[in-house]
Design a protein around this motif. Structure first.
Motif, PDB file in Angstrom:
ATOM      1  N   TYR A  14     -19.820 -14.015 -17.670  1.00 23.90           N
ATOM      2  CA  TYR A  14     -20.982 -14.600 -17.008  1.00 23.90           C
ATOM      3  C   TYR A  14     -22.290 -13.983 -17.505  1.00 23.90           C
ATOM      4  CZ  TYR A  14     -23.172 -17.416 -13.401  1.00 23.90           C
ATOM      5  OH  TYR A  14     -23.921 -18.368 -12.736  1.00 23.90           O
ATOM      6  N   ASP A  37     -14.551 -15.412 -16.456  1.00 20.85           N
ATOM      7  CA  ASP A  37     -15.785 -16.079 -16.849  1.00 20.85           C
ATOM      8  C   ASP A  37     -15.716 -17.573 -16.529  1.00 20.85           C
ATOM      9  OD1 ASP A  37     -18.412 -15.986 -18.388  1.00 20.85           O
ATOM     10  OD2 ASP A  37     -17.292 -17.456 -19.578  1.00 20.85           O
ATOM     11  N   ARG A  41     -18.067 -19.568 -13.794  1.00 18.88           N
ATOM     12  CA  ARG A  41     -18.895 -20.704 -14.203  1.00 18.88           C
ATOM     13  C   ARG A  41     -18.535 -21.956 -13.403  1.00 18.88           C
ATOM     14  NH1 ARG A  41     -22.007 -19.166 -18.223  1.00 18.88           N
ATOM     15  NH2 ARG A  41     -21.399 -17.313 -19.392  1.00 18.88           N
ATOM     16  N   SER A  44     -19.984 -21.477  -9.950  1.00 22.32           N
ATOM     17  CA  SER A  44     -21.440 -21.549 -10.037  1.00 22.32           C
ATOM     18  C   SER A  44     -21.919 -22.995 -10.153  1.00 22.32           C
ATOM     19  CB  SER A  44     -21.930 -20.741 -11.235  1.00 22.32           C
ATOM     20  OG  SER A  44     -23.320 -20.856 -11.362  1.00 22.32           O
TER      21      SER A  44
END
Length: 86
Positions: A14, A37, A41, A44
């Motif tokens: 990230y 990661d 994502r 998010s």
């Protein structure tokens, strides 16, 4: 008992670089970092207002949830195997 050789790598999660040390292969550690990661994502994208700390906690909660569900599935499969063998 001899201590296992430790591998050290740098990974990006990230947008931040982390140094990871472990006895697993570097390929395994890179895969773990990549999966974290990807999950951060994904979360998010669905929650763009989360700061990094909240995003990290939510990623950890989701990951532990997935782990517990997999453990339940393994236990159920082990029970089925016992029944088939019995």
């Amino acid at each position: 008992m001899a201590e296992q050789e430790k591998n050290r790598i740098s990974v990006e999660i990230y947008g931040h670089t982390y140094k990871i040390v472990g006895t697993e292969s570097t390929g395994h550690m890179r895969l773990v970092a990549s999966m974290v990661d990807d999950k951060m994502r994904e979360i998010s994208m669905n929650n763009p207002s989360l700061d990094s700390a909240k995003l990290a906690v939510l990623t950890a909660v989701n990951s532990v949830h997935d782990l517990l569900k997999l453990k339940e599935q393994v236990e159920a499969l082990e029970e089925q195997v016992k029944k088939l063998k019995g």
